[in-house]
Design a protein around this motif. Sequence first.
Motif, PDB file in Angstrom:
ATOM      1  N   SER A  13       0.806  -1.199   0.000  1.00 55.22           N
ATOM      2  CA  SER A  13       0.000   0.000   0.000  1.00 55.22           C
ATOM      3  C   SER A  13       0.846   1.258   0.000  1.00 55.22           C
ATOM      4  O   SER A  13       1.720   1.428   0.828  1.00 55.22           O
ATOM      5  CB  SER A  13      -0.893   0.003   1.245  1.00 55.22           C
ATOM      6  N   ASN A 283      -8.447  -6.755  -3.325  1.00 56.05           N
ATOM      7  CA  ASN A 283      -8.467  -6.719  -4.796  1.00 56.05           C
ATOM      8  C   ASN A 283      -9.906  -6.765  -5.294  1.00 56.05           C
ATOM      9  O   ASN A 283     -10.256  -7.571  -6.152  1.00 56.05           O
ATOM     10  CB  ASN A 283      -7.658  -7.874  -5.382  1.00 56.05           C
ATOM     11  N   LYS A 289     -11.639   3.354  -1.822  1.00 54.89           N
ATOM     12  CA  LYS A 289     -10.306   3.259  -1.245  1.00 54.89           C
ATOM     13  C   LYS A 289      -9.748   4.658  -1.076  1.00 54.89           C
ATOM     14  O   LYS A 289     -10.245   5.621  -1.666  1.00 54.89           O
ATOM     15  CB  LYS A 289      -9.381   2.442  -2.144  1.00 54.89           C
ATOM     16  N   GLU A 292      -3.997   3.420  -1.383  1.00 54.92           N
ATOM     17  CA  GLU A 292      -4.084   1.990  -1.710  1.00 54.92           C
ATOM     18  C   GLU A 292      -4.541   1.184  -0.498  1.00 54.92           C
ATOM     19  O   GLU A 292      -4.012   0.117  -0.190  1.00 54.92           O
ATOM     20  CB  GLU A 292      -2.748   1.484  -2.248  1.00 54.92           C
ATOM     21  N   THR A 294      -8.236  -0.168   0.770  1.00 52.67           N
ATOM     22  CA  THR A 294      -9.674  -0.259   0.559  1.00 52.67           C
ATOM     23  C   THR A 294     -10.397  -0.239   1.902  1.00 52.67           C
ATOM     24  O   THR A 294      -9.800  -0.431   2.958  1.00 52.67           O
ATOM     25  CB  THR A 294     -10.047  -1.551  -0.186  1.00 52.67           C
ATOM     26  N   TYR A 339      -2.291  -4.331  -1.643  1.00 51.54           N
ATOM     27  CA  TYR A 339      -3.380  -3.825  -2.472  1.00 51.54           C
ATOM     28  C   TYR A 339      -3.173  -4.283  -3.914  1.00 51.54           C
ATOM     29  O   TYR A 339      -2.177  -3.966  -4.547  1.00 51.54           O
ATOM     30  CB  TYR A 339      -3.427  -2.301  -2.410  1.00 51.54           C
TER      31      TYR A 339
END
Length: 606
Positions: A13, A283, A289, A292, A294, A339
């Motif tokens: 991330s 994913n 998000k 990076e 979510t 991510y």
Amino acid sequence: MVRGARQPQQPRSRLAPRLTGTVEKPPRKRKNRTEFAVKEIMSSGGAEDDIPQGERKTVTDFCYLLDKSKQLFNGLRDLPQYGQKQWQSYFGRTFDVYTKLWKFQQQHRQVLDNRYGLKRWQIGEIASKIGQLYYHYYLRTSETSYLNEAFSFYSAIRQRSYYSQVNKEDRPELVVKKLRYYARFIVVCLLLNKMDVVKDLVKELSDEIEDYTHRFNTEDQVEWNLVLQEVAAFIEADPVMVLNDDNTIVITSNRLAETGAPLLEQGMIVGQLSLADALIIGNCNNQVKFSELTVDMFRMLQALEREPMNLASQMNKPGMQESADKPARRENPHKYLLYKPTFSQLYTFLAASFKELPANSVLLIYLSATGVFPTGRSDSEGPYDFGGVLTNSNRDIINGDAIHKRNQSHKEMHCLHPGDLYPFTRKPLFVIVDSSNSVAYKNFTNLFGQPLVCLLSPTAYPKALQDQSQRGSLFTLFLNNPLMAFLFVSGLSSMRRGLWEKCQEYLRKINRDIAQLLTHSRSIDQAFLQFFGDEFLRLLLTRFIFCSATMRMHKIFRETRNYPESYPQLPRDETVENPHLQKHILELAAILDVRSVFFENTIDDY
């Protein structure tokens, strides 16, 4: 000096802009460059011979520390992405230099102002780098107290207006430094659940972006506006608001508190395994998000952490370390945040975690990803015949070309199949799959006899339920904040604080009873009990059972695919369909005046 950390953290991330720069130069060149810079600065301020020797040395020492700190900071990008010890000494040296630099500029501010021309934004840059160091140290160690340190430095920058004069200079790169500082500060505040500060920062950032794009004809206007849109959607992801009497929003934290997990009572026989490592993988297509991270990743991240300690006492003390943790307090499990990883990236981090997993410890894998379903027909029913969850294909190139079409008899390449996890079942493994094809992981075989549990989300939700998938999965919300999830499926969007706290207390009672149901069950698979000794896993298991029982009693959840499942299967009559638990859920619904959305005599309605 920063405390040493036992476990590493290097996520995929990019929660803050990536660290960039060059590798350290040899010491000799570094010294020459520093001396040259000092001469340039000195000569620009007047006759060099008129400057007292002591002040000249002060500027020289400052330039050296500044140069050294930048090189060390830039070198952080070259540290290994995983591994327990390789990065610690480098981080320690970087902290040491920045600590000296920060104190040095405080002690010699007047000389540096007069002889070096030190500007406030330069002080802000030093403070910002220290904040980034603490933030990245949190990512590597999962110790939430380091977030407090990052917050204190970022707060000092804002309170002392270190970047206030940047806008008066005709240098767009300085304004970008300021904008990046705001983005990093927002991330730290999100992780600390400081939503009031986040909203203020977003407004300030919006004004700064507007001024920046108005003054400079730049190409990154769209990207910065996207940052604003992402954070705005992120802070509005929760489907239910908790309100004070004056209608202000109550910020609820979902990290593990002292009274969070149900206590183990006398006579409960459980295993002694502890959660040491976790891979949190996101994913999902189109899920909200920020940078990076979510919503699902954010929620699971917080479900695997304890509350930060002593934040209030440190808010106005940049650089101060909190006292040592209590001996009885366990560390947070170490986490990797991935991510949209490719299969090779995911497998590399998974192998690193597996390799370094301590004895009597558990590896947790959380998968929040789009489902990948098998193509064509297969005569067998092996671990690669049911599909799995999506991995990123953008960066996986085979022989220089992307794979466009394959024979239908071949398995999906950009997919994490259940069989891909088999090698890692040689050690205790706890898997959570939140996906439209989560049931693929129901077809596990425990080859090595180690504790293995998979908690699997519903593969579909009732159409009558308002679609919230972009704002995070309902299943993960139950694992992170079960009361909020319960309110959402009951059709409630807001609640007063007093009623919320009353329901939370009742939910703690339900969790205690679920713990008793599990430990007293005569037919439950022993794997569940072997994981039950760990606080985090115990809480996840009780929340999973509460989630499953709630959905089975709810009137609109009528299809099998609407229910969570597990491997091994839980004995339904003793857990998710236990009459005692069903009675508790109806009583909770009665407190909220939503009993009508649940079946009264659930077992008779099947």
